[in-house]
Enzyme design. Structure first.
Site, PDB file in Angstrom:
ATOM      1  N   LEU A  46      13.392  -1.849   1.844  1.00  0.00           N
ATOM      2  CA  LEU A  46      14.646  -1.854   1.085  1.00  0.00           C
ATOM      3  C   LEU A  46      14.982  -3.235   0.538  1.00  0.00           C
ATOM      4  CD1 LEU A  46      16.996   0.664   2.972  1.00  0.00           C
ATOM      5  CD2 LEU A  46      15.753   0.972   0.826  1.00  0.00           C
ATOM      6  N   GLN A  65      -6.091  -1.797   2.367  1.00  0.00           N
ATOM      7  CA  GLN A  65      -5.534  -1.500   3.681  1.00  0.00           C
ATOM      8  C   GLN A  65      -6.459  -0.489   4.364  1.00  0.00           C
ATOM      9  OE1 GLN A  65      -2.117   1.159   4.540  1.00  0.00           O
ATOM     10  NE2 GLN A  65      -1.080  -0.684   5.275  1.00  0.00           N
ATOM     11  N   TYR A  80       0.093   5.068  13.146  1.00  0.00           N
ATOM     12  CA  TYR A  80      -1.312   5.413  13.009  1.00  0.00           C
ATOM     13  C   TYR A  80      -2.130   4.807  14.150  1.00  0.00           C
ATOM     14  CZ  TYR A  80       0.474   7.140   8.622  1.00  0.00           C
ATOM     15  OH  TYR A  80       1.224   7.822   7.688  1.00  0.00           O
ATOM     16  N   PRO A 112       0.835  -1.207   0.000  1.00  0.00           N
ATOM     17  CA  PRO A 112       0.000   0.000   0.000  1.00  0.00           C
ATOM     18  C   PRO A 112       0.866   1.251   0.000  1.00  0.00           C
ATOM     19  CG  PRO A 112       0.022  -1.028   2.172  1.00  0.00           C
ATOM     20  CD  PRO A 112       0.733  -1.968   1.256  1.00  0.00           C
TER      21      PRO A 112
END
Length: 372
Positions: free
Chosen positions: A303, A101, A184, A24
């Site tokens: 990464l 999501q 969040y 997402p």
């Protein structure tokens, strides 16, 4: 040796054709929560990537739950209609399973877009509002403290997660990820940095996990059996005395007991004081330990940019799937190039078959792309 990256992955009754997931990625390009033509272009080309799953960006459960005023939402009929139109167009040409999501930004809401600085917008300004969180503790120094959620607020937000999940089901979305990462709202409940409550939702680990698990159970209840519902988590806050890997393992065990078929492992986001140790695959060790100690299907991210790197992670059993974000934005055909490099086959629209290099003449396999 088979190419693990291109082996199927089963999540409840949903079988993904390979183990490459489009992560997402917020676009900050919606209007009043409604998907726009940008989303049609963005999701359209990612849907043709050859990945096994396409995950929609963080999708807010209410206007107040948005990170910015330009975030995607699925909280009213207009949002549902706009997203439905985008998904209908994408699905007509690209047969890829879609995950949503579902998110609430909590105290990190009411922000400017990243390219405008990403700072908090005060409630009295245009595109700003009062945020809400487990406790009246702002994310950053000098920010307006959020409204501390009471019992009625928690019930309201739980119901909003459920309502968004029900709308997603109506749109035919095949999987649900609950956003419990990156600072969040659900992550804010988990982390002692943001959660200073003294009731049954704060203090002990069990108490801090209570609301996120209640949200998971409530959403799981309204999503049809066989359609997977899982959690994205930040495995560490990268701050002393914050949320950490030991606690994440306990959360993963609780989610597995609740019926979650997987966990998506990221890190950080709850505090500006975080000290992240960046490097290739820097979050993989967190996914590795969760997988080893819980047996939960684990999605690694962070990464992971090279096909051989991704394949090695899977071959070594450090994770079960690879989630790509920035690498996929930079190269929306990453799975094609991975299949070519690793000697696998990948689905692609016939309209694009002539693009394959001569040395990879068996790279593409048929799919129901572009049959209109």
């Amino acid at each position: 040796m088979t190419v693990k990256l291109f082996e199927p992955l089963k999540l409840d009754a949903l079988t993904l054709e390979n183990r490459i997931l489009v992560a997402p990625m917020c676009q900050y390009s919606a209007r009043d929560g409604e998907a726009t033509d940008w989303h049609l272009m963005h999701l359209g080309h990612l849907a043709m990537s050859g990945a096994g799953l396409l995950t929609l960006e963080a999708t807010a459960v209410s206007p107040e739950a948005r990170i910015t005023a330009w975030d995607l939402g699925l909280y009213d009929d207009a949002c549902e209609r706009a997203l439905g139109q985008v998904l209908e167009a994408v699905r007509e040409y690209a047969p890829i399973p879609v995950c949503i999501q579902i998110s609430h930004a909590g105290r990190k809401a009411s922000s400017a877009a990243p390219w405008a600085g990403g700072h908090q917008i005060p409630p009295e300004h245009a595109h700003g509002w009062r945020t809400e969180a487990p406790s009246a503790v702002p994310h950053g120094e000098g920010e307006v403290p959020p409204h501390a959620l009471d019992a009625a607020d928690l019930e309201r937000i739980r119901d909003q997660f459920v309502a968004t999940a029900e709308r997603a089901v109506r749109l035919g979305i095949e999987a649900v990820e609950l956003h419990g990462a990156h600072g969040y709202l659900l992550h804010q409940f988990l982390s002692p940095i943001a959660n200073k409550r003294t009731d049954q939702y704060g203090g002990s680990l069990a108490n801090r996990m209570r609301f996120p698990l209640e949200v998971y159970d409530a959403v799981r209840e309204v999503v049809p059996p066989g359609s997977p519902v899982w959690f994205r988590v930040s495995a560490t806050d990268w701050v002393e005395d914050g949320w950490d890997l030991d606690q994440t393992v306990e959360l993963a065990r609780a989610l597995k007991k609740a019926g979650s078929p997987a966990i998506h492992v990221s890190t950080g986001g709850v505090s500006p004081k975080q000290a992240i140790k960046l490097g290739p695959g820097y979050q993989v060790p967190f996914a590795e330990r969760i997988k080893a100690e819980t047996g939960l299907t684990t999605i690694a991210v962070g990464l992971i940019t090279e096909p051989k790197q991704a394949e090695t992670i899977l071959q070594e059993g450090r994770a079960d799937a690879i989630s790509l974000a920035r690498a996929m934005l930079y190269d929306p055909r990453w799975p094609w190039h991975a299949a070519a490099e690793l000697g696998a086959k990948v689905r692609a629209p016939k309209q694009y078959w002539r693009s394959q290099p001569r040395e990879y003449k068996d790279l593409f396999k048929d799919a129901a792309f572009g049959q209109r």
